[in-house]
Design a protein around this motif. Structure first.
Motif, mmCIF file in Angstrom:
data_model
loop_
_atom_site.group_PDB
_atom_site.id
_atom_site.type_symbol
_atom_site.label_atom_id
_atom_site.label_comp_id
_atom_site.label_asym_id
_atom_site.label_seq_id
_atom_site.Cartn_x
_atom_site.Cartn_y
_atom_site.Cartn_z
ATOM 1 N N PHE A 287 0.824 -1.207 0.000
ATOM 2 C CA PHE A 287 0.000 0.000 0.000
ATOM 3 C C PHE A 287 0.865 1.267 0.000
ATOM 4 C CE2 PHE A 287 -3.948 -2.027 2.210
ATOM 5 C CZ PHE A 287 -4.090 -2.863 1.110
ATOM 6 N N GLY A 288 2.167 1.078 0.139
ATOM 7 C CA GLY A 288 3.073 2.227 0.109
ATOM 8 C C GLY A 288 3.006 3.079 1.363
ATOM 9 N N ALA A 289 2.703 2.455 2.497
ATOM 10 C CA ALA A 289 2.606 3.205 3.746
ATOM 11 C C ALA A 289 3.986 3.647 4.229
ATOM 12 C CB ALA A 289 1.932 2.341 4.819
ATOM 13 N N SER A 290 4.037 4.790 4.895
ATOM 14 C CA SER A 290 5.310 5.271 5.432
ATOM 15 C C SER A 290 5.691 4.447 6.652
ATOM 16 C CB SER A 290 5.177 6.740 5.835
ATOM 17 O OG SER A 290 4.414 6.837 7.010
ATOM 18 N N ALA A 291 6.954 4.596 7.076
ATOM 19 C CA ALA A 291 7.453 3.790 8.192
ATOM 20 C C ALA A 291 6.589 3.984 9.436
ATOM 21 C CB ALA A 291 8.903 4.160 8.491
ATOM 22 N N GLY A 292 6.217 5.233 9.695
ATOM 23 C CA GLY A 292 5.411 5.524 10.879
ATOM 24 C C GLY A 292 4.058 4.827 10.830
ATOM 25 N N ILE A 293 3.383 4.953 9.677
ATOM 26 C CA ILE A 293 2.067 4.318 9.511
ATOM 27 C C ILE A 293 2.198 2.803 9.659
ATOM 28 C CG2 ILE A 293 0.226 3.833 7.850
ATOM 29 C CD1 ILE A 293 -0.064 6.608 8.616
ATOM 30 N N ARG A 294 3.263 2.241 9.071
ATOM 31 C CA ARG A 294 3.455 0.781 9.152
ATOM 32 C C ARG A 294 3.557 0.332 10.599
ATOM 33 N NH1 ARG A 294 7.246 0.675 4.867
ATOM 34 N NH2 ARG A 294 8.913 0.123 6.298
ATOM 35 N N LEU A 295 4.353 1.064 11.386
ATOM 36 C CA LEU A 295 4.497 0.715 12.804
ATOM 37 C C LEU A 295 3.154 0.807 13.527
ATOM 38 C CD1 LEU A 295 7.827 2.562 13.636
ATOM 39 C CD2 LEU A 295 7.429 0.124 13.868
ATOM 40 N N ILE A 296 2.448 1.912 13.292
ATOM 41 C CA ILE A 296 1.168 2.109 13.981
ATOM 42 C C ILE A 296 0.192 0.997 13.613
ATOM 43 C CG2 ILE A 296 -0.843 3.634 14.216
ATOM 44 C CD1 ILE A 296 1.061 5.993 13.686
ATOM 45 N N MET A 297 0.101 0.713 12.303
ATOM 46 C CA MET A 297 -0.846 -0.311 11.851
ATOM 47 C C MET A 297 -0.494 -1.677 12.434
ATOM 48 S SD MET A 297 -3.200 1.075 10.234
ATOM 49 C CE MET A 297 -4.028 -0.345 9.539
ATOM 50 N N THR A 298 0.809 -2.012 12.468
ATOM 51 C CA THR A 298 1.223 -3.298 13.044
ATOM 52 C C THR A 298 0.714 -3.401 14.470
ATOM 53 O OG1 THR A 298 3.218 -3.170 11.709
ATOM 54 C CG2 THR A 298 3.184 -4.831 13.430
ATOM 55 N N GLY A 299 0.953 -2.351 15.253
ATOM 56 C CA GLY A 299 0.507 -2.360 16.642
ATOM 57 C C GLY A 299 -0.993 -2.461 16.750
ATOM 58 N N VAL A 300 -1.706 -1.634 15.981
ATOM 59 C CA VAL A 300 -3.170 -1.608 16.068
ATOM 60 C C VAL A 300 -3.757 -2.967 15.682
ATOM 61 C CG1 VAL A 300 -5.246 -0.670 14.984
ATOM 62 C CG2 VAL A 300 -3.428 0.881 15.722
ATOM 63 N N ILE A 301 -3.254 -3.524 14.582
ATOM 64 C CA ILE A 301 -3.854 -4.773 14.103
ATOM 65 C C ILE A 301 -3.558 -5.921 15.067
ATOM 66 C CG2 ILE A 301 -3.796 -6.476 12.244
ATOM 67 C CD1 ILE A 301 -3.646 -4.133 10.311
ATOM 68 N N ILE A 302 -2.339 -5.965 15.603
ATOM 69 C CA ILE A 302 -2.019 -7.046 16.546
ATOM 70 C C ILE A 302 -2.913 -6.937 17.780
ATOM 71 C CG2 ILE A 302 -0.260 -7.832 18.177
ATOM 72 C CD1 ILE A 302 1.751 -7.542 15.908
ATOM 73 N N ILE A 303 -3.082 -5.728 18.300
ATOM 74 C CA ILE A 303 -3.943 -5.571 19.474
ATOM 75 C C ILE A 303 -5.390 -5.935 19.119
ATOM 76 C CG2 ILE A 303 -4.924 -3.881 21.087
ATOM 77 C CD1 ILE A 303 -2.261 -2.485 21.142
ATOM 78 N N THR A 304 -5.826 -5.527 17.912
ATOM 79 C CA THR A 304 -7.202 -5.844 17.505
ATOM 80 C C THR A 304 -7.418 -7.352 17.431
ATOM 81 O OG1 THR A 304 -7.114 -3.850 16.162
ATOM 82 C CG2 THR A 304 -8.972 -5.313 15.796
ATOM 83 N N VAL A 305 -6.493 -8.049 16.760
ATOM 84 C CA VAL A 305 -6.667 -9.496 16.599
ATOM 85 C C VAL A 305 -6.671 -10.184 17.962
ATOM 86 C CG1 VAL A 305 -5.626 -11.591 15.693
ATOM 87 C CG2 VAL A 305 -5.703 -9.552 14.288
ATOM 88 N N ILE A 306 -5.782 -9.751 18.855
ATOM 89 C CA ILE A 306 -5.745 -10.364 20.179
ATOM 90 C C ILE A 306 -7.046 -10.076 20.927
ATOM 91 C CG2 ILE A 306 -4.643 -10.232 22.437
ATOM 92 C CD1 ILE A 306 -2.037 -9.762 20.908
ATOM 93 N N THR A 307 -7.556 -8.861 20.752
ATOM 94 C CA THR A 307 -8.800 -8.508 21.433
ATOM 95 C C THR A 307 -9.953 -9.389 20.943
ATOM 96 O OG1 THR A 307 -8.010 -6.239 21.495
ATOM 97 C CG2 THR A 307 -10.321 -6.580 21.988
ATOM 98 N N ILE A 308 -9.995 -9.619 19.620
ATOM 99 C CA ILE A 308 -11.073 -10.448 19.080
ATOM 100 C C ILE A 308 -10.869 -11.914 19.451
ATOM 101 C CG2 ILE A 308 -12.173 -11.273 16.964
ATOM 102 C CD1 ILE A 308 -11.363 -8.589 15.704
ATOM 103 N N ALA A 309 -9.636 -12.384 19.261
ATOM 104 C CA ALA A 309 -9.404 -13.827 19.365
ATOM 105 C C ALA A 309 -9.018 -14.282 20.764
ATOM 106 C CB ALA A 309 -8.319 -14.239 18.379
ATOM 107 N N GLY A 310 -8.288 -13.462 21.463
ATOM 108 C CA GLY A 310 -7.635 -13.979 22.669
ATOM 109 C C GLY A 310 -8.393 -13.788 23.958
ATOM 110 N N GLY A 311 -9.356 -12.888 23.957
ATOM 111 C CA GLY A 311 -9.910 -12.453 25.227
ATOM 112 C C GLY A 311 -10.684 -13.457 26.039
ATOM 113 N N ASP A 312 -11.874 -13.823 25.541
ATOM 114 C CA ASP A 312 -12.819 -14.477 26.434
ATOM 115 C C ASP A 312 -12.478 -15.922 26.756
ATOM 116 O OD1 ASP A 312 -15.276 -14.405 23.737
ATOM 117 O OD2 ASP A 312 -13.188 -14.987 23.829
ATOM 118 N N ARG A 313 -11.520 -16.485 26.026
ATOM 119 C CA ARG A 313 -11.213 -17.882 26.307
ATOM 120 C C ARG A 313 -10.412 -18.057 27.587
ATOM 121 N NH1 ARG A 313 -9.969 -18.250 21.253
ATOM 122 N NH2 ARG A 313 -7.784 -18.205 21.757
ATOM 123 N N GLN A 314 -9.772 -16.964 28.031
ATOM 124 C CA GLN A 314 -8.890 -17.146 29.182
ATOM 125 C C GLN A 314 -9.647 -17.084 30.486
ATOM 126 O OE1 GLN A 314 -5.885 -14.164 28.914
ATOM 127 N NE2 GLN A 314 -6.301 -14.249 26.735
#
Lengths: 316, 313
Positions: A287-314
């Motif tokens: 997508f041609g994202a800048s370094a800053g956007i890439r870092l932010i998106m990596t963090g946001v998406i990882i937290i999002t996926v963990i929130t969806i997938a990881g939460g209620d099972r524990q």
């Protein structure tokens, strides 16, 4: 179809594969279908390293809350440096190099567990402190210069068969082995039992200490294997080669559906999660994202996926 | 409660202070010229931001979590401080308040979805770093003059960093260790279920603790650029590790809400001094990180020895 879906939905690994496919589709939609296969092949090559350390981290995390190996990146670096330096670009010295690198990783595992068991240091702090010592050892031993891997190691790490990296096949076998180890052996069952309730496991007569010891050793050895093949793959060991693997090793385990509270492990999920993380990076690059956007998106998406997938099972 | 158990307890409490005294003595021995107002001032300058980051980490550890993002967060605050806060102070203050709010939101997410704090904060560290890189793509910016003035304060007799560190510890001590709300906060680390049954919302407590951590993270970042006068997204990457090590060196326990603000600040001072000491000893830069790991292990080993004696009684 609904029956299949409801069955699949109960599988802890399904979310990582859904996330992976979504990211892949988004990428090829952007390129107009171009390079769909190449992207997957590249993802398979790069994800294999994360999968190997993910398997080790999974075992450690499964032994219960508070258990995590933060020394993996440093161990990767140490093993890579030791392997390439001992091999000295000579095919004939391949075996000695592997033995030396794995030996170094073995010592790391021994040291980690010694800190945890004998000094009763919490695993997070123990492995964090030891990682500084390991990294310093690697820096001091490696002395900066990048040594090329022997051709045989480089070939092994980069060969592809019909577009599928040889390494990926090797790691698939390793993963099947780990799944069997987990489900069918006394060791694996003990790891799960300790994660569910260490007291009950001890009272049931299981050897808790030996099992935890073996788990930290296994994690260190798998990090060592990663260090060796990674140095073959990327044309030599570098002192920053372990960087980025800390988040990756923990993230693939959690996104893959292994319970962070311990006691439940999942091998297929690690594959989905590792491929997802690599494809995510590819997508943001495409997508041609800048370094800053890439870092932010990596963090946001990882937290999002963990929130969806990881939460209620524990549970606590 | 025999006299000896009490003795061991005192011994445990004194360990952080003893480690500091030892490192200080070793530093004076290695470089006698540091034994002066000016020398101490210079050596301990960076103890202020490190102590503030350590206190931030301590708040998180109090509620049994761990923050792996405090370093990049301090870096982000530095970048905001050296750009917005300098150019348009109102906007800068708003951005910093948002940062603190983000920490509270992180607590809510961790608590409501029962997520592991290390994974969420590790993910958050990428977000902080990403924003910081976007604000300040290359090192630069200017710290506001008032910040530089504060950090360059000259106090007669006792060097400013020592006074600042003690003041920070005292304030946090009063808030966390002596106030009734402090007891609730620590209780949440000790036994969250009991506190919840007693009618205290765990969510609220956690959000308050994370917000406090964010606040001290902001103070850390601002004091850091007050010293460096410019900023960089990566300026404080090492702080994550310093902060954890500082809390542990200061006698904080990993679980159960057993923490000590004075200990944490002493831990931060010890770490800062250890850095100078290693340089004075001409230890090769290769072993600088390793030596800090070794110091951490030695202190923990000593503590384990004392505790082992305690348990045997």
């Amino acid at each position: 179809m609904t029956a299949l879906w409801s069955k699949l939905r109960g599988q802890p690994w399904i979310w990582s594969f859904i996330a992976m496919i979504a990211v892949w589709l988004a990428t090829i939609a952007f390129t107009g279908g171009q390079g769909a296969g190449e992207i997957l092949t590249a993802a398979l090559s790069f994800a294999t390293f994360t999968i190997i350390i993910g398997l080790g981290q999974m075992m450690v995390i499964t032994t219960g809350p508070g258990n995590v190996d933060l020394s993996i990146p440093a161990t990767i670096t140490l093993a890579g440096v030791v392997a390439t330096k001992v091999m000295d670009t000579d095919n004939a010295r391949l075996l000695i190099g592997i033995v030396a690198a794995l030996g170094a990783s073995f010592v790391v595992g021994l040291f980690n567990y010694g800190l945890i068991r004998l000094l009763r240091i919490p695993p997070i702090i123990a492995t964090l402190s030891s990682s500084f010592l390991i990294l310093s050892t690697a820096i001091s031993y490696g002395r900066g210069i990048r040594i090329k891997p022997p051709p045989m190691l480089a070939d092994f790490a980069t060969t592809r068969i019909l577009g599928v990296p040889l390494l990926a096949i090797f790691v698939l076998l390793l993963s099947i082995g780990m799944a069997l180890l987990l489900k069918r052996t006394l060791y694996g069952r003990t790891v799960l039992a300790i994660g569910q309730n260490p007291r009950a496991a001890r009272l049931a007569g299981l050897n808790v200490d030996l099992t935890r010891f073996a788990t930290y050793l296994l994690s260190a050895l798998l990090a060592g294997v990663t260090g060796i093949v990674l140095s073959g793959f990327s044309g030599g060991a570098a002192l920053n080669m372990g960087e980025g693997f800390l988040l990756a090793s923990i993230a693939v385990v959690v996104i893959g559906g292994t319970s962070v509270a311990g006691g439940r492990a999942n091998v297929p999920g690690i594959w989905g999660a590792a491929l997802f993380i690599y494809l995510l990076d590819t997508m943001l690059n495409t997508f041609g994202a800048s370094a800053g956007i890439r870092l932010i998106m990596t963090g946001v998406i990882i937290i999002t996926v963990i929130t969806i997938a990881g939460g209620d099972r524990q549970q606590r | 409660m025999s006299a000896l158990t009490l003795n061991r307890k005192t011994l445990r409490a004194l360990l952080p202070l003893a480690s500091l005294a030892l490192v200080l003595a070793a530093t004076f021995y290695a470089q006698p010229r540091t034994m002066s107002y000016f020398g101490l001032n210079l050596m301990l300058q960076y103890a202020v931001p490190i102590a503030l980051a350590t206190i931030a980490q301590m708040f998180i550890i109090t509620v049994n979590d761990l923050d792996l993002s405090i370093g990049p967060f301090v870096g982000l605050v530095g970048c905001i401080g050296a750009t917005y806060l300098h150019d348009t102070p109102a906007l800068g203050i708003l951005a910093l308040l948002l940062c603190i709010g983000a920490y509270a939101a992180m607590a809510a997410l961790i608590h409501l979805r029962n997520l592991p704090s290390i994974v969420v904060t590790l993910g958050a560290s990428f977000i902080w770093l990403g924003i910081a890189v976007m604000i300040l793509p290359s090192p630069g910016g200017k710290a506001p003059d008032w910040l530089k003035a504060i950090m360059a304060l000259q106090v007669p007799l006792i060097p400013f960093p020592i006074i600042a560190a003690l003041l920070i510890a005292l304030l946090v001590h009063i808030g966390l260790m002596t106030s009734s709300y402090g007891v609730i906060m620590r209780g949440t680390g000790g036994n969250p279920r009991a506190m919840a049954r007693a009618g205290w919302s765990e969510l609220r407590t956690k959000m308050a603790m994370y917000a406090l951590a964010g606040f001290f993270g902001v103070l850390s970042g601002l004091s850091l650029i007050g010293l460096t006068t410019s900023a960089d997204a990566h300026i404080a990457d090492r702080y994550t590790l310093y902060a954890i090590a500082g809390v542990i060196l200061g006698g904080g326990e990993f679980v159960g809400g057993r923490v000590s603000p004075f200990g944490a600040v002493i831990g931060a001072l010890t770490l800062t001094l250890a850095g100078s000491f290693l340089i004075f000893m001409r230890i090769s830069p290769d072993w600088q990180i390793g030596a800090q790991g070794a110091i951490l292990i030695i202190v923990l080993a000593l503590r384990a020895l004392i505790s082992a004696g305690e348990a045997r009684r």
